[in-house]
Design a protein around this motif. Structure first.
Motif, PDB file in Angstrom:
ATOM      1  N   HIS A  98       0.851  -1.188   0.000  1.00  0.00           N
ATOM      2  CA  HIS A  98       0.000   0.000   0.000  1.00  0.00           C
ATOM      3  C   HIS A  98       0.888   1.240   0.000  1.00  0.00           C
ATOM      4  CE1 HIS A  98      -3.448   2.324   2.231  1.00  0.00           C
ATOM      5  NE2 HIS A  98      -3.317   2.713   0.981  1.00  0.00           N
ATOM      6  N   VAL A  99       0.825   2.033  -1.059  1.00  0.00           N
ATOM      7  CA  VAL A  99       1.604   3.269  -1.179  1.00  0.00           C
ATOM      8  C   VAL A  99       0.650   4.451  -1.064  1.00  0.00           C
ATOM      9  CG1 VAL A  99       3.169   4.616  -2.629  1.00  0.00           C
ATOM     10  CG2 VAL A  99       3.252   2.099  -2.698  1.00  0.00           C
ATOM     11  N   VAL A 100       0.933   5.364  -0.128  1.00  0.00           N
ATOM     12  CA  VAL A 100       0.044   6.502   0.111  1.00  0.00           C
ATOM     13  C   VAL A 100       0.840   7.808   0.009  1.00  0.00           C
ATOM     14  CG1 VAL A 100      -1.737   7.480   1.584  1.00  0.00           C
ATOM     15  CG2 VAL A 100      -1.178   5.052   1.777  1.00  0.00           C
ATOM     16  N   HIS A 101       0.351   8.727  -0.788  1.00  0.00           N
ATOM     17  CA  HIS A 101       0.930  10.062  -0.944  1.00  0.00           C
ATOM     18  C   HIS A 101       0.071  11.028  -0.127  1.00  0.00           C
ATOM     19  CE1 HIS A 101       1.610  13.900  -3.292  1.00  0.00           C
ATOM     20  NE2 HIS A 101       2.850  13.492  -3.134  1.00  0.00           N
ATOM     21  N   ILE A 102       0.664  11.616   0.913  1.00  0.00           N
ATOM     22  CA  ILE A 102      -0.087  12.405   1.894  1.00  0.00           C
ATOM     23  C   ILE A 102       0.314  13.871   1.768  1.00  0.00           C
ATOM     24  CG2 ILE A 102      -0.650  12.686   4.327  1.00  0.00           C
ATOM     25  CD1 ILE A 102       0.418   9.739   4.647  1.00  0.00           C
ATOM     26  N   VAL A 103      -0.604  14.692   1.285  1.00  0.00           N
ATOM     27  CA  VAL A 103      -0.331  16.100   1.039  1.00  0.00           C
ATOM     28  C   VAL A 103      -0.635  16.903   2.301  1.00  0.00           C
ATOM     29  CG1 VAL A 103      -0.866  18.109  -0.395  1.00  0.00           C
ATOM     30  CG2 VAL A 103      -0.930  15.805  -1.391  1.00  0.00           C
ATOM     31  N   ILE A 104       0.403  17.425   2.928  1.00  0.00           N
ATOM     32  CA  ILE A 104       0.229  18.301   4.090  1.00  0.00           C
ATOM     33  C   ILE A 104       0.033  19.709   3.547  1.00  0.00           C
ATOM     34  CG2 ILE A 104       1.188  19.077   6.281  1.00  0.00           C
ATOM     35  CD1 ILE A 104       0.636  16.081   6.184  1.00  0.00           C
ATOM     36  N   ASP A 105      -1.214  20.106   3.423  1.00  0.00           N
ATOM     37  CA  ASP A 105      -1.586  21.360   2.760  1.00  0.00           C
ATOM     38  C   ASP A 105      -1.839  22.440   3.797  1.00  0.00           C
ATOM     39  OD1 ASP A 105      -2.299  23.134   0.711  1.00  0.00           O
ATOM     40  OD2 ASP A 105      -4.406  22.544   0.821  1.00  0.00           O
ATOM     41  N   GLY A 106      -0.790  22.836   4.484  1.00  0.00           N
ATOM     42  CA  GLY A 106      -0.935  23.841   5.520  1.00  0.00           C
ATOM     43  C   GLY A 106       0.267  23.841   6.434  1.00  0.00           C
ATOM     44  N   MET A 107       0.248  24.734   7.401  1.00  0.00           N
ATOM     45  CA  MET A 107       1.375  24.885   8.322  1.00  0.00           C
ATOM     46  C   MET A 107       1.233  23.907   9.492  1.00  0.00           C
ATOM     47  SD  MET A 107       2.001  29.018   8.342  1.00  0.00           S
ATOM     48  CE  MET A 107       0.288  29.429   8.668  1.00  0.00           C
ATOM     49  N   VAL A 108       2.326  23.248   9.808  1.00  0.00           N
ATOM     50  CA  VAL A 108       2.352  22.252  10.875  1.00  0.00           C
ATOM     51  C   VAL A 108       2.995  22.860  12.118  1.00  0.00           C
ATOM     52  CG1 VAL A 108       3.170  19.970  11.564  1.00  0.00           C
ATOM     53  CG2 VAL A 108       2.487  20.387   9.190  1.00  0.00           C
ATOM     54  N   HIS A 110      -6.733  27.684  18.921  1.00  0.00           N
ATOM     55  CA  HIS A 110      -7.414  28.088  17.690  1.00  0.00           C
ATOM     56  C   HIS A 110      -7.478  26.952  16.664  1.00  0.00           C
ATOM     57  CE1 HIS A 110      -7.188  32.125  19.297  1.00  0.00           C
ATOM     58  NE2 HIS A 110      -5.869  32.078  19.324  1.00  0.00           N
ATOM     59  N   ASP A 111      -6.606  25.951  16.807  1.00  0.00           N
ATOM     60  CA  ASP A 111      -6.574  24.793  15.892  1.00  0.00           C
ATOM     61  C   ASP A 111      -6.322  25.183  14.445  1.00  0.00           C
ATOM     62  OD1 ASP A 111      -7.028  22.956  17.943  1.00  0.00           O
ATOM     63  OD2 ASP A 111      -9.203  23.115  17.756  1.00  0.00           O
ATOM     64  N   GLY A 112      -5.609  26.291  14.223  1.00  0.00           N
ATOM     65  CA  GLY A 112      -5.309  26.728  12.864  1.00  0.00           C
ATOM     66  C   GLY A 112      -3.984  26.236  12.333  1.00  0.00           C
ATOM     67  N   LEU A 113      -3.180  25.590  13.181  1.00  0.00           N
ATOM     68  CA  LEU A 113      -1.969  24.910  12.745  1.00  0.00           C
ATOM     69  C   LEU A 113      -2.196  23.408  12.895  1.00  0.00           C
ATOM     70  CD1 LEU A 113       0.845  27.052  14.454  1.00  0.00           C
ATOM     71  CD2 LEU A 113      -0.085  27.283  12.137  1.00  0.00           C
ATOM     72  N   ILE A 114      -1.694  22.643  11.930  1.00  0.00           N
ATOM     73  CA  ILE A 114      -1.919  21.198  11.958  1.00  0.00           C
ATOM     74  C   ILE A 114      -1.075  20.575  13.064  1.00  0.00           C
ATOM     75  CG2 ILE A 114      -1.966  19.099  10.580  1.00  0.00           C
ATOM     76  CD1 ILE A 114      -1.758  20.903   8.073  1.00  0.00           C
ATOM     77  N   LEU A 115      -1.713  19.802  13.923  1.00  0.00           N
ATOM     78  CA  LEU A 115      -1.014  19.178  15.044  1.00  0.00           C
ATOM     79  C   LEU A 115      -0.339  17.876  14.602  1.00  0.00           C
ATOM     80  CD1 LEU A 115      -3.656  19.648  17.879  1.00  0.00           C
ATOM     81  CD2 LEU A 115      -1.635  21.045  17.408  1.00  0.00           C
ATOM     82  N   PRO A 116       0.966  17.726  14.852  1.00  0.00           N
ATOM     83  CA  PRO A 116       1.656  16.497  14.467  1.00  0.00           C
ATOM     84  C   PRO A 116       1.043  15.235  15.065  1.00  0.00           C
ATOM     85  CG  PRO A 116       3.256  18.204  14.982  1.00  0.00           C
ATOM     86  CD  PRO A 116       1.907  18.737  15.383  1.00  0.00           C
ATOM     87  N   SER A 117       0.525  15.328  16.284  1.00  0.00           N
ATOM     88  CA  SER A 117      -0.076  14.149  16.910  1.00  0.00           C
ATOM     89  C   SER A 117      -1.351  13.725  16.186  1.00  0.00           C
ATOM     90  CB  SER A 117      -0.381  14.429  18.385  1.00  0.00           C
ATOM     91  OG  SER A 117      -1.262  15.549  18.518  1.00  0.00           O
ATOM     92  N   ILE A 158      -4.304  16.827   3.948  1.00  0.00           N
ATOM     93  CA  ILE A 158      -4.511  17.168   5.354  1.00  0.00           C
ATOM     94  C   ILE A 158      -4.303  18.669   5.501  1.00  0.00           C
ATOM     95  CG2 ILE A 158      -3.646  16.904   7.713  1.00  0.00           C
ATOM     96  CD1 ILE A 158      -2.761  14.081   7.012  1.00  0.00           C
ATOM     97  N   ARG A 159      -5.276  19.331   6.126  1.00  0.00           N
ATOM     98  CA  ARG A 159      -5.135  20.760   6.402  1.00  0.00           C
ATOM     99  C   ARG A 159      -6.011  21.120   7.597  1.00  0.00           C
ATOM    100  NH1 ARG A 159      -8.280  20.170   2.086  1.00  0.00           N
ATOM    101  NH2 ARG A 159      -6.481  20.244   0.712  1.00  0.00           N
ATOM    102  N   ALA A 160      -5.729  22.255   8.215  1.00  0.00           N
ATOM    103  CA  ALA A 160      -6.562  22.740   9.313  1.00  0.00           C
ATOM    104  C   ALA A 160      -7.929  23.163   8.784  1.00  0.00           C
ATOM    105  CB  ALA A 160      -5.879  23.906  10.020  1.00  0.00           C
ATOM    106  N   PHE A 161      -8.924  23.071   9.639  1.00  0.00           N
ATOM    107  CA  PHE A 161     -10.314  23.350   9.234  1.00  0.00           C
ATOM    108  C   PHE A 161     -10.485  24.753   8.681  1.00  0.00           C
ATOM    109  CE2 PHE A 161     -10.151  25.545  13.188  1.00  0.00           C
ATOM    110  CZ  PHE A 161     -11.205  26.445  13.211  1.00  0.00           C
ATOM    111  N   SER A 162      -9.653  25.694   9.124  1.00  0.00           N
ATOM    112  CA  SER A 162      -9.826  27.097   8.752  1.00  0.00           C
ATOM    113  C   SER A 162      -9.062  27.486   7.493  1.00  0.00           C
ATOM    114  CB  SER A 162      -9.381  27.995   9.914  1.00  0.00           C
ATOM    115  OG  SER A 162      -8.049  27.686  10.302  1.00  0.00           O
ATOM    116  N   ASP A 163      -8.297  26.558   6.909  1.00  0.00           N
ATOM    117  CA  ASP A 163      -7.504  26.858   5.717  1.00  0.00           C
ATOM    118  C   ASP A 163      -8.261  26.524   4.436  1.00  0.00           C
ATOM    119  OD1 ASP A 163      -5.310  27.836   7.019  1.00  0.00           O
ATOM    120  OD2 ASP A 163      -4.163  25.968   6.931  1.00  0.00           O
ATOM    121  N   LEU A 164      -8.074  27.359   3.422  1.00  0.00           N
ATOM    122  CA  LEU A 164      -8.559  27.009   2.096  1.00  0.00           C
ATOM    123  C   LEU A 164      -7.653  25.944   1.491  1.00  0.00           C
ATOM    124  CD1 LEU A 164      -9.363  30.519   0.548  1.00  0.00           C
ATOM    125  CD2 LEU A 164     -11.023  28.749   1.168  1.00  0.00           C
ATOM    126  N   PRO A 165      -8.206  25.023   0.715  1.00  0.00           N
ATOM    127  CA  PRO A 165      -7.369  24.016   0.068  1.00  0.00           C
ATOM    128  C   PRO A 165      -6.492  24.622  -1.021  1.00  0.00           C
ATOM    129  CG  PRO A 165      -9.634  23.826  -0.672  1.00  0.00           C
ATOM    130  CD  PRO A 165      -9.637  24.824   0.427  1.00  0.00           C
TER     131      PRO A 165
END
Length: 254
Positions: free
Chosen positions: A177-187, A213-220, A243-250
């Motif tokens: 299983h190969v998965v490409h995970i796009v972190i689309d936001g600030m971590v 505020h949950d505007g940065l993606i949490l590593p956990s 993966i992105r925070a709820f408040s970010d535009l894709p």
């Protein structure tokens, strides 16, 4: 013998948190990073303090043979590699075309793309023999969209995305299983965003957008997603996810 989760790029953000998550579920986590042996040992100690099993190694992913030798050693002396987390970045900051040297451009490719190719070439034969395995590849917005000043980074990350597609095309039917995970936001990660911004600006960003505020993606929380992806039923595998925070535009709306 415990199954192994091999993390290449085990910094204090995504990498170490993913290793910790898998160790909690009975994996032996092998953490690899290029520098900061003290931080590496600290991550291993944190896992062990929670009752998990882990080991750590310094690894320069662009140096000849280091990836190959580490995979061989883990398979021979630690256990079967069930999951690989390829978490190396290739960000060199915003640079104009004129300020992007041949060396910088090539190094980004060597880190982001060639190192993944070498990892897959080393681990896939073992996984194929066992008929199972997972390769989780951390990506970024640059894999989907090229911005000004991101010549080396975007080219390398887009190539990595295509490599994931070719690996999936060859190995998914063989149980890998190969998965490409796009972190689309600030971590919210001190090793990456924190170093880029500096401690004061990073802390201000956390206070303005992160923390409660949950505007940065949490590593956990990213780690929870990685664990889920590695344990999907093969009738419903995910190949690519954002993966992105709820408040970010894709990325496609920015």
């Amino acid at each position: 013998m415990k199954p192994v989760c091999l993390v290449i790029g085990a910094g204090a953000g995504i990498g170490s948190n993913v290793a910790r998550r898998f160790a909690r579920e009975g994996y032996h986590a092998v953490l690899c990073r290029r520098t900061d042996e003290e931080g590496l040992n600290r991550s291993v100690a944190e896992i062990e303090s929670e009752g998990g099993s882990a080991s750590g190694f310094l690894l320069n992913a662009v140096a000849p043979d280091e990836i190959e030798e580490r995979v061989t050693d883990v398979e021979a002396n630690v256990g079967p590699i069930d999951v690989v987390v390829f978490n190396l970045g290739a960000q060199v900051g915003d640079r104009s075309l004129g300020d992007t040297s041949y060396k910088v451009f090539e190094r980004s490719w060597r880190m982001a793309t060639f190192a993944l190719f070498r990892t897959a070439a080393s681990v896939c034969p073992h996984m194929e023999e066992r008929g199972k395995g997972t390769i989780l590849v951390t990506a970024s917005t640059a894999a989907m969209r090229g911005n000004a000043g991101q010549h080396s980074h975007a080219a390398a990350m887009a190539a990595r995305r295509m490599l994931c597609q070719t690996l999936n095309a060859e190995f998914s039917a063989k149980g890998i299983h190969v998965v490409h995970i796009v972190i689309d936001g600030m971590v919210d990660a001190p090793d990456t965003l924190g170093k880029m911004l500096g401690p004061e600006a990073f802390q201000k960003l956390r206070e303005d957008r992160g923390l409660e505020h949950d505007g940065l993606i949490l590593p956990s929380s990213i780690a929870d997603t990685y664990f889920h992806l590695a344990h999907q039923h093969r009738s419903a595998w995910t190949h690519e996810v954002d993966i992105r925070a709820f408040s970010d535009l894709p990325w496609w709306n920015r």
